[in-house]
Motif scaffolding. Structure first.
Motif, PDB file in Angstrom:
ATOM      1  N   VAL A  81       0.839  -1.200   0.000  1.00 51.71           N
ATOM      2  CA  VAL A  81       0.000   0.000   0.000  1.00 51.71           C
ATOM      3  C   VAL A  81       0.879   1.257   0.000  1.00 51.71           C
ATOM      4  CG1 VAL A  81      -1.638   1.343   1.392  1.00 51.71           C
ATOM      5  CG2 VAL A  81      -2.008  -1.104   1.036  1.00 51.71           C
ATOM      6  N   THR A  82       1.948   1.235   0.796  1.00 53.86           N
ATOM      7  CA  THR A  82       2.881   2.371   0.850  1.00 53.86           C
ATOM      8  C   THR A  82       3.503   2.605  -0.519  1.00 53.86           C
ATOM      9  OG1 THR A  82       3.362   1.911   3.167  1.00 53.86           O
ATOM     10  CG2 THR A  82       4.963   3.261   1.981  1.00 53.86           C
ATOM     11  N   TYR A  83       3.933   1.526  -1.160  1.00 55.27           N
ATOM     12  CA  TYR A  83       4.535   1.649  -2.490  1.00 55.27           C
ATOM     13  C   TYR A  83       3.531   2.196  -3.504  1.00 55.27           C
ATOM     14  CZ  TYR A  83       6.507   0.408  -7.000  1.00 55.27           C
ATOM     15  OH  TYR A  83       6.956   0.457  -8.294  1.00 55.27           O
ATOM     16  N   ALA A  84       2.318   1.647  -3.505  1.00 55.42           N
ATOM     17  CA  ALA A  84       1.294   2.100  -4.452  1.00 55.42           C
ATOM     18  C   ALA A  84       1.014   3.593  -4.267  1.00 55.42           C
ATOM     19  CB  ALA A  84       0.020   1.287  -4.285  1.00 55.42           C
ATOM     20  N   LYS A  85       1.049   4.038  -3.028  1.00 52.64           N
ATOM     21  CA  LYS A  85       0.790   5.447  -2.740  1.00 52.64           C
ATOM     22  C   LYS A  85       1.962   6.341  -3.177  1.00 52.64           C
ATOM     23  CE  LYS A  85       0.154   8.444   1.266  1.00 52.64           C
ATOM     24  NZ  LYS A  85       0.177   8.470   2.718  1.00 52.64           N
ATOM     25  N   LEU A  86       3.194   5.876  -2.942  1.00 53.57           N
ATOM     26  CA  LEU A  86       4.376   6.711  -3.207  1.00 53.57           C
ATOM     27  C   LEU A  86       4.952   6.567  -4.616  1.00 53.57           C
ATOM     28  CD1 LEU A  86       6.357   6.398   0.153  1.00 53.57           C
ATOM     29  CD2 LEU A  86       4.957   8.306  -0.652  1.00 53.57           C
ATOM     30  N   GLN A  87       4.629   5.479  -5.309  1.00 53.82           N
ATOM     31  CA  GLN A  87       5.249   5.206  -6.609  1.00 53.82           C
ATOM     32  C   GLN A  87       5.093   6.344  -7.625  1.00 53.82           C
ATOM     33  OE1 GLN A  87       3.423   3.773  -9.655  1.00 53.82           O
ATOM     34  NE2 GLN A  87       5.355   3.981 -10.723  1.00 53.82           N
ATOM     35  N   PRO A  88       3.909   6.944  -7.780  1.00 58.73           N
ATOM     36  CA  PRO A  88       3.821   8.056  -8.736  1.00 58.73           C
ATOM     37  C   PRO A  88       4.743   9.223  -8.381  1.00 58.73           C
ATOM     38  CG  PRO A  88       1.624   7.251  -8.192  1.00 58.73           C
ATOM     39  CD  PRO A  88       2.582   6.595  -7.237  1.00 58.73           C
ATOM     40  N   SER A  89       4.853   9.534  -7.088  1.00 67.15           N
ATOM     41  CA  SER A  89       5.725  10.650  -6.702  1.00 67.15           C
ATOM     42  C   SER A  89       7.202  10.263  -6.776  1.00 67.15           C
ATOM     43  CB  SER A  89       5.357  11.189  -5.313  1.00 67.15           C
ATOM     44  OG  SER A  89       5.570  10.231  -4.315  1.00 67.15           O
ATOM     45  N   LEU A  90       7.522   8.965  -6.614  1.00 71.03           N
ATOM     46  CA  LEU A  90       8.894   8.493  -6.847  1.00 71.03           C
ATOM     47  C   LEU A  90       9.260   8.694  -8.311  1.00 71.03           C
ATOM     48  CD1 LEU A  90       9.047   5.110  -4.887  1.00 71.03           C
ATOM     49  CD2 LEU A  90      10.669   6.984  -4.626  1.00 71.03           C
ATOM     50  N   ASP A  91       8.339   8.300  -9.202  1.00 70.64           N
ATOM     51  CA  ASP A  91       8.584   8.429 -10.645  1.00 70.64           C
ATOM     52  C   ASP A  91       8.743   9.883 -11.078  1.00 70.64           C
ATOM     53  OD1 ASP A  91       8.489   5.710 -10.931  1.00 70.64           O
ATOM     54  OD2 ASP A  91       6.584   5.651 -12.004  1.00 70.64           O
ATOM     55  N   LEU A  92       8.065  10.792 -10.394  1.00 71.54           N
ATOM     56  CA  LEU A  92       8.139  12.208 -10.775  1.00 71.54           C
ATOM     57  C   LEU A  92       9.227  12.970 -10.018  1.00 71.54           C
ATOM     58  CD1 LEU A  92       4.360  13.056 -11.183  1.00 71.54           C
ATOM     59  CD2 LEU A  92       6.088  12.816 -12.986  1.00 71.54           C
ATOM     60  N   GLY A  93       9.972  12.263  -9.172  1.00 74.47           N
ATOM     61  CA  GLY A  93      11.061  12.903  -8.450  1.00 74.47           C
ATOM     62  C   GLY A  93      10.602  13.734  -7.264  1.00 74.47           C
ATOM     63  N   LEU A  94       9.353  13.591  -6.860  1.00 72.45           N
ATOM     64  CA  LEU A  94       8.823  14.357  -5.730  1.00 72.45           C
ATOM     65  C   LEU A  94       9.121  13.671  -4.402  1.00 72.45           C
ATOM     66  CD1 LEU A  94       5.369  15.230  -7.327  1.00 72.45           C
ATOM     67  CD2 LEU A  94       7.423  16.665  -7.231  1.00 72.45           C
ATOM     68  N   THR A  95       9.328  12.351  -4.461  1.00 70.82           N
ATOM     69  CA  THR A  95       9.701  11.558  -3.289  1.00 70.82           C
ATOM     70  C   THR A  95      11.037  10.897  -3.587  1.00 70.82           C
ATOM     71  OG1 THR A  95       7.391  11.134  -2.699  1.00 70.82           O
ATOM     72  CG2 THR A  95       9.019   9.589  -1.840  1.00 70.82           C
ATOM     73  N   ARG A  96      11.938  10.939  -2.636  1.00 71.02           N
ATOM     74  CA  ARG A  96      13.261  10.317  -2.786  1.00 71.02           C
ATOM     75  C   ARG A  96      13.193   8.855  -2.346  1.00 71.02           C
ATOM     76  NH1 ARG A  96      17.256  13.046  -5.383  1.00 71.02           N
ATOM     77  NH2 ARG A  96      18.542  11.490  -4.365  1.00 71.02           N
ATOM     78  N   LEU A  97      14.130   8.089  -2.828  1.00 66.65           N
ATOM     79  CA  LEU A  97      14.207   6.685  -2.425  1.00 66.65           C
ATOM     80  C   LEU A  97      14.418   6.580  -0.914  1.00 66.65           C
ATOM     81  CD1 LEU A  97      14.246   3.720  -3.263  1.00 66.65           C
ATOM     82  CD2 LEU A  97      16.711   3.948  -3.640  1.00 66.65           C
ATOM     83  N   SER A  98      15.179   7.494  -0.346  1.00 66.98           N
ATOM     84  CA  SER A  98      15.418   7.469   1.109  1.00 66.98           C
ATOM     85  C   SER A  98      14.101   7.617   1.875  1.00 66.98           C
ATOM     86  CB  SER A  98      16.395   8.570   1.511  1.00 66.98           C
ATOM     87  OG  SER A  98      15.923   9.837   1.090  1.00 66.98           O
ATOM     88  N   ASP A  99      13.183   8.462   1.368  1.00 68.24           N
ATOM     89  CA  ASP A  99      11.881   8.634   2.014  1.00 68.24           C
ATOM     90  C   ASP A  99      11.050   7.350   1.924  1.00 68.24           C
ATOM     91  OD1 ASP A  99      12.503  11.325   2.499  1.00 68.24           O
ATOM     92  OD2 ASP A  99      11.704  11.923   0.550  1.00 68.24           O
ATOM     93  N   PHE A 100      11.109   6.703   0.763  1.00 69.92           N
ATOM     94  CA  PHE A 100      10.374   5.447   0.577  1.00 69.92           C
ATOM     95  C   PHE A 100      10.911   4.377   1.514  1.00 69.92           C
ATOM     96  CE2 PHE A 100      10.213   1.336  -1.758  1.00 69.92           C
ATOM     97  CZ  PHE A 100       8.857   1.107  -1.613  1.00 69.92           C
ATOM     98  N   CYS A 101      12.244   4.249   1.594  1.00 63.04           N
ATOM     99  CA  CYS A 101      12.844   3.245   2.476  1.00 63.04           C
ATOM    100  C   CYS A 101      12.498   3.529   3.939  1.00 63.04           C
ATOM    101  CB  CYS A 101      14.358   3.192   2.268  1.00 63.04           C
ATOM    102  SG  CYS A 101      14.820   2.501   0.660  1.00 63.04           S
ATOM    103  N   ALA A 102      12.507   4.807   4.310  1.00 62.85           N
ATOM    104  CA  ALA A 102      12.139   5.174   5.680  1.00 62.85           C
ATOM    105  C   ALA A 102      10.685   4.793   5.960  1.00 62.85           C
ATOM    106  CB  ALA A 102      12.355   6.672   5.896  1.00 62.85           C
ATOM    107  N   ALA A 103       9.799   4.990   4.978  1.00 61.96           N
ATOM    108  CA  ALA A 103       8.394   4.630   5.157  1.00 61.96           C
ATOM    109  C   ALA A 103       8.226   3.123   5.334  1.00 61.96           C
ATOM    110  CB  ALA A 103       7.572   5.119   3.966  1.00 61.96           C
TER     111      ALA A 103
END
Length: 196
Positions: A42-64
């Motif tokens: 669920v976290t990935y599905a929510k963050l994936q579009p912003s990861l792709d657009l550079g709005l969320t960093r990989l470090s933020d995703f890993c922290a989540a």
């Protein structure tokens, strides 16, 4: 001269995080790191579009997810081996003097990992959604990608039909990365009569 763009996930590497498979990947990672696969999915599905657009960093995703970034990067690379046949095809296009690039909706941090791990990719032009803040299948993505590679005559390979269709509407020659595409591509663009 014709320029060539390749998508990354589903063409250059397996698309392990595609929506129909991502939960299985998070089950595998959840066992290793002790997190809930369902929550991670669920976290990935929510963050994936912003990861792709550079709005969320990989470090933020890993922290989540509660996972150390270096561990996630190591596992991500292991899960996504580069297709040696596609690399060979890219190298042959470069040898023939073509401009070759990656046109991808992708997290730039992960793309940089892949490039650092595969020396042949360091020679390619990159149009990454994270860099330009635009994603396929938007026409503006293809417009920007044309400017980045400096050509209007572009052959593009992608595994998603929505992107193939959008590229065709934009005026590119678009090839679906489906069964047998490599052989057909080589026959068309790397056979000796082709001067492209």
């Amino acid at each position: 001269m014709t320029a060539f763009y390749f998508d990354v996930a589903g063409v250059l590497i397996p698309d392990r995080f595609a929506s129909d498979n991502a939960l299985n990947v998070f089950r595998e990672l959840g066992e290793r790191y002790g997190f809930s696969p369902e929550v991670a999915h669920v976290t990935y599905a929510k963050l994936q579009p912003s990861l792709d657009l550079g709005l969320t960093r990989l470090s933020d995703f890993c922290a989540a997810l509660g996972v150390a970034q270096l561990s996630f990067e190591r596992d991500w690379l292991a899960m996504h081996p580069v297709d040696s046949e596609v690399i060979g095809l890219i190298e042959r296009l470069l040898e023939k003097g073509h401009s070759v690039g990656l046109a991808t909706n992708f997290c730039r941090d992960l793309l940089d990992l892949l490039i650092a791990d595969t020396s042949a990719l360091s020679r390619l032009v990159v149009c990454c959604s994270s860099d330009i803040g635009l994603a396929k299948p938007s026409a503006e993505f293809f417009n920007r990608a044309s400017k980045i590679i400096g050509s209007s005559e572009i052959v593009f390979v992608d595994d998603r039909s929505v992107n193939v269709d959008a590229a065709r509407r934009f005026g590119w020659t678009a090839i679906p990365a489906a069964d047998g595409w490599l052989a057909r591509f080589q026959e068309t663009y790397l056979a000796s009569p082709y001067c492209g």
